[in-house]
Design a protein around this motif. Structure first.
Motif, PDB file in Angstrom:
ATOM      1  N   ALA A  59       6.923   7.533  20.103  1.00  0.00           N
ATOM      2  CA  ALA A  59       6.286   8.629  19.819  1.00  0.00           C
ATOM      3  C   ALA A  59       5.412   8.435  18.654  1.00  0.00           C
ATOM      4  N   ASP A  60       5.824   7.369  17.829  1.00  0.00           N
ATOM      5  CA  ASP A  60       5.063   7.028  16.611  1.00  0.00           C
ATOM      6  C   ASP A  60       4.302   5.633  17.063  1.00  0.00           C
ATOM      7  N   GLY A  61       4.060   5.269  18.256  1.00  0.00           N
ATOM      8  CA  GLY A  61       3.418   4.125  18.678  1.00  0.00           C
ATOM      9  C   GLY A  61       1.867   4.256  18.653  1.00  0.00           C
ATOM     10  N   VAL A  62       1.224   3.030  18.485  1.00  0.00           N
ATOM     11  CA  VAL A  62      -0.239   2.979  18.453  1.00  0.00           C
ATOM     12  C   VAL A  62      -0.652   1.958  19.369  1.00  0.00           C
ATOM     13  N   TYR A  63      -1.790   2.404  19.918  1.00  0.00           N
ATOM     14  CA  TYR A  63      -2.603   1.654  21.043  1.00  0.00           C
ATOM     15  C   TYR A  63      -3.886   1.366  20.385  1.00  0.00           C
ATOM     16  N   ILE A  64      -4.365   0.097  20.276  1.00  0.00           N
ATOM     17  CA  ILE A  64      -5.805  -0.310  19.880  1.00  0.00           C
ATOM     18  C   ILE A  64      -6.318  -0.777  21.244  1.00  0.00           C
ATOM     19  N   GLY A  65      -7.308  -0.017  21.478  1.00  0.00           N
ATOM     20  CA  GLY A  65      -8.177  -0.614  22.764  1.00  0.00           C
ATOM     21  C   GLY A  65      -9.232  -1.527  22.323  1.00  0.00           C
ATOM     22  N   THR A  66     -10.296  -1.737  23.154  1.00  0.00           N
ATOM     23  CA  THR A  66     -11.385  -2.708  22.808  1.00  0.00           C
ATOM     24  C   THR A  66     -12.464  -2.093  22.068  1.00  0.00           C
ATOM     25  N   ASP A  67     -12.627  -0.990  21.999  1.00  0.00           N
ATOM     26  CA  ASP A  67     -13.664  -0.309  21.158  1.00  0.00           C
ATOM     27  C   ASP A  67     -13.295  -0.146  19.841  1.00  0.00           C
ATOM     28  N   ARG A  68     -14.008  -0.247  18.816  1.00  0.00           N
ATOM     29  CA  ARG A  68     -13.671  -0.115  17.346  1.00  0.00           C
ATOM     30  C   ARG A  68     -13.177   1.335  17.282  1.00  0.00           C
ATOM     31  N   SER A  69     -13.554   2.298  18.077  1.00  0.00           N
ATOM     32  CA  SER A  69     -13.060   3.653  17.750  1.00  0.00           C
ATOM     33  C   SER A  69     -11.750   3.949  18.271  1.00  0.00           C
ATOM     34  N   GLU A  70     -11.244   2.890  19.228  1.00  0.00           N
ATOM     35  CA  GLU A  70      -9.850   3.187  19.795  1.00  0.00           C
ATOM     36  C   GLU A  70      -8.663   2.516  19.312  1.00  0.00           C
ATOM     37  N   LEU A  71      -8.309   3.582  18.186  1.00  0.00           N
ATOM     38  CA  LEU A  71      -6.930   3.431  17.549  1.00  0.00           C
ATOM     39  C   LEU A  71      -6.256   4.827  17.799  1.00  0.00           C
ATOM     40  N   PRO A 105      16.126 -12.237  14.774  1.00  0.00           N
ATOM     41  CA  PRO A 105      17.555 -12.726  15.244  1.00  0.00           C
ATOM     42  C   PRO A 105      18.266 -11.815  15.793  1.00  0.00           C
ATOM     43  N   ASP A 106      18.327 -10.275  15.513  1.00  0.00           N
ATOM     44  CA  ASP A 106      19.147  -9.426  15.861  1.00  0.00           C
ATOM     45  C   ASP A 106      18.661  -8.670  17.314  1.00  0.00           C
ATOM     46  N   GLY A 107      17.267  -9.130  17.565  1.00  0.00           N
ATOM     47  CA  GLY A 107      17.019  -8.899  18.868  1.00  0.00           C
ATOM     48  C   GLY A 107      16.176  -7.495  18.833  1.00  0.00           C
ATOM     49  N   SER A 108      16.236  -6.633  17.670  1.00  0.00           N
ATOM     50  CA  SER A 108      15.859  -5.251  17.671  1.00  0.00           C
ATOM     51  C   SER A 108      14.219  -5.187  17.765  1.00  0.00           C
ATOM     52  N   ILE A 109      13.718  -6.166  17.085  1.00  0.00           N
ATOM     53  CA  ILE A 109      12.239  -5.914  16.926  1.00  0.00           C
ATOM     54  C   ILE A 109      11.729  -7.219  17.815  1.00  0.00           C
ATOM     55  N   ALA A 134      18.621   2.456  21.379  1.00  0.00           N
ATOM     56  CA  ALA A 134      19.928   2.868  22.185  1.00  0.00           C
ATOM     57  C   ALA A 134      19.487   3.080  23.589  1.00  0.00           C
ATOM     58  N   LYS A 135      18.320   3.898  23.684  1.00  0.00           N
ATOM     59  CA  LYS A 135      17.773   4.048  24.861  1.00  0.00           C
ATOM     60  C   LYS A 135      17.010   2.890  25.802  1.00  0.00           C
ATOM     61  N   GLY A 136      16.810   1.909  25.160  1.00  0.00           N
ATOM     62  CA  GLY A 136      16.118   0.808  25.576  1.00  0.00           C
ATOM     63  C   GLY A 136      14.821   0.609  24.702  1.00  0.00           C
ATOM     64  N   PHE A 137      13.870   0.042  25.219  1.00  0.00           N
ATOM     65  CA  PHE A 137      12.820  -0.612  24.785  1.00  0.00           C
ATOM     66  C   PHE A 137      11.798   0.350  24.545  1.00  0.00           C
ATOM     67  N   GLU A 138      10.810   0.484  23.614  1.00  0.00           N
ATOM     68  CA  GLU A 138       9.746   1.392  23.432  1.00  0.00           C
ATOM     69  C   GLU A 138       8.565   0.444  22.621  1.00  0.00           C
ATOM     70  N   ILE A 139       7.467   0.613  23.056  1.00  0.00           N
ATOM     71  CA  ILE A 139       6.441  -0.031  22.512  1.00  0.00           C
ATOM     72  C   ILE A 139       5.667   0.596  21.361  1.00  0.00           C
ATOM     73  N   VAL A 140       5.711  -0.014  20.146  1.00  0.00           N
ATOM     74  CA  VAL A 140       5.440   0.705  18.893  1.00  0.00           C
ATOM     75  C   VAL A 140       4.067   0.088  18.438  1.00  0.00           C
ATOM     76  N   HIS A 141       3.552  -0.876  18.915  1.00  0.00           N
ATOM     77  CA  HIS A 141       2.026  -1.243  18.631  1.00  0.00           C
ATOM     78  C   HIS A 141       1.523  -2.039  19.755  1.00  0.00           C
ATOM     79  N   TYR A 142       0.469  -1.815  20.293  1.00  0.00           N
ATOM     80  CA  TYR A 142      -0.354  -2.715  21.321  1.00  0.00           C
ATOM     81  C   TYR A 142      -1.666  -2.755  20.905  1.00  0.00           C
ATOM     82  N   GLN A 143      -2.155  -4.016  20.881  1.00  0.00           N
ATOM     83  CA  GLN A 143      -3.516  -4.229  20.720  1.00  0.00           C
ATOM     84  C   GLN A 143      -4.247  -4.988  21.791  1.00  0.00           C
ATOM     85  N   LEU A 144      -5.464  -4.500  22.338  1.00  0.00           N
ATOM     86  CA  LEU A 144      -6.011  -5.230  23.448  1.00  0.00           C
ATOM     87  C   LEU A 144      -7.289  -5.614  22.900  1.00  0.00           C
TER      88      LEU A 144
END
Length: 171
Positions: A59-71, A105-109, A134-144
Motif C-alpha cells: 500500500a505504501d509501495g513506490v513504482y518508478i518508471g522510465t520517464d522522469r515524471s513516473e514516480l 539476515p532475517d529475510g524480512s527485507i 505474515a501474509k507473504g511478500f509485497e513490493i515496496v519499491h521498484y525502479q525500471l
C-alpha cells in the motif's frame, strides 16, 4: 607494540564491513526461489492484465518508471495504468533474463536487480525492494530503466535533452 595493535584494529575494522556485506548478500536458496517465483508471477500478472499485479505492491509501495515524471505510489500507479489492465489484455510484458537476490539476515527485507527483455522497450534493467510479511511478500519499491548501450549513450542523451528543451519551450 602500539603500532602493531593499531594496525590490527584497522585491519579488523576494514574486514568487518566486507564480512557483514557477504553475509547479507548470500540469500538462502529457498528464499531466492520464492522471490523469483513471486517477481515472475508479478510480471506475468502484467503480461495478462490481471489486477493481482497491484495487490503484490505494498500500500505504501513506490513504482518508478522510465520517464522522469513516473514516480508513483501504488494507488496512483494503479489509476494511471487502468487503461492497460482492461479486460485482462496484456498490459506490458517483462521477462527476466537474470536476477540477483539479496536479503537481510532475517529475510524480512529482500532486494534484487534484474535484466529484462520487454516487448515494447527492448532490454531494460530494474531493481526492487520486497518486504516479507505474515501474509507473504509485497513490493515496496521498484525502479525500471531502459538499458542503453554505452556506444549510443551520447546520441540518446542528445535526444533526451532535445525532448526536454522542446517540452520546456512548449510551456
Amino acid at each position: 607494540m602500539k603500532s602493531f595493535f593499531l594496525a590490527c584494529c584497522l585491519l579488523v575494522a576494514a574486514i568487518l564491513p566486507v564480512a557483514d556485506a557477504a553475509a547479507v548478500s548470500q540469500a538462502d536458496p529457498r528464499l531466492v526461489k520464492q522471490v523469483n517465483d513471486f517477481v515472475d508471477s508479478w510480471h506475468d500478472d502484467a503480461a495478462h492484465g490481471r489486477q493481482a499485479y497491484f495487490d503484490k505492491i505494498a500500500a505504501d509501495g513506490v513504482y518508478i518508471g522510465t520517464d522522469r515524471s513516473e514516480l508513483w505510489k501504488r494507488d496512483a500507479f494503479k489509476e494511471w495504468a487502468k487503461g492497460y489492465f482492461q479486460d485482462n489484455k496484456p498490459a506490458w510484458t517483462f521477462r527476466a533474463t537474470r536476477r540477483n537476490v539479496y536479503a537481510s539476515p532475517d529475510g524480512s527485507i529482500i532486494w534484487f536487480d534484474e535484466l529484462l527483455d520487454t516487448e515494447n522497450m527492448g532490454h531494460c534493467m530494474a531493481s526492487g525492494v520486497i518486504r516479507k510479511t505474515a501474509k507473504g511478500f509485497e513490493i515496496v519499491h521498484y525502479q525500471l530503466s531502459i538499458a542503453v548501450p554505452n556506444q549510443i549513450a551520447n546520441q540518446v542523451t542528445g535526444l533526451v535533452k532535445a525532448a526536454e528543451a522542446g517540452a520546456a519551450g512548449a510551456k
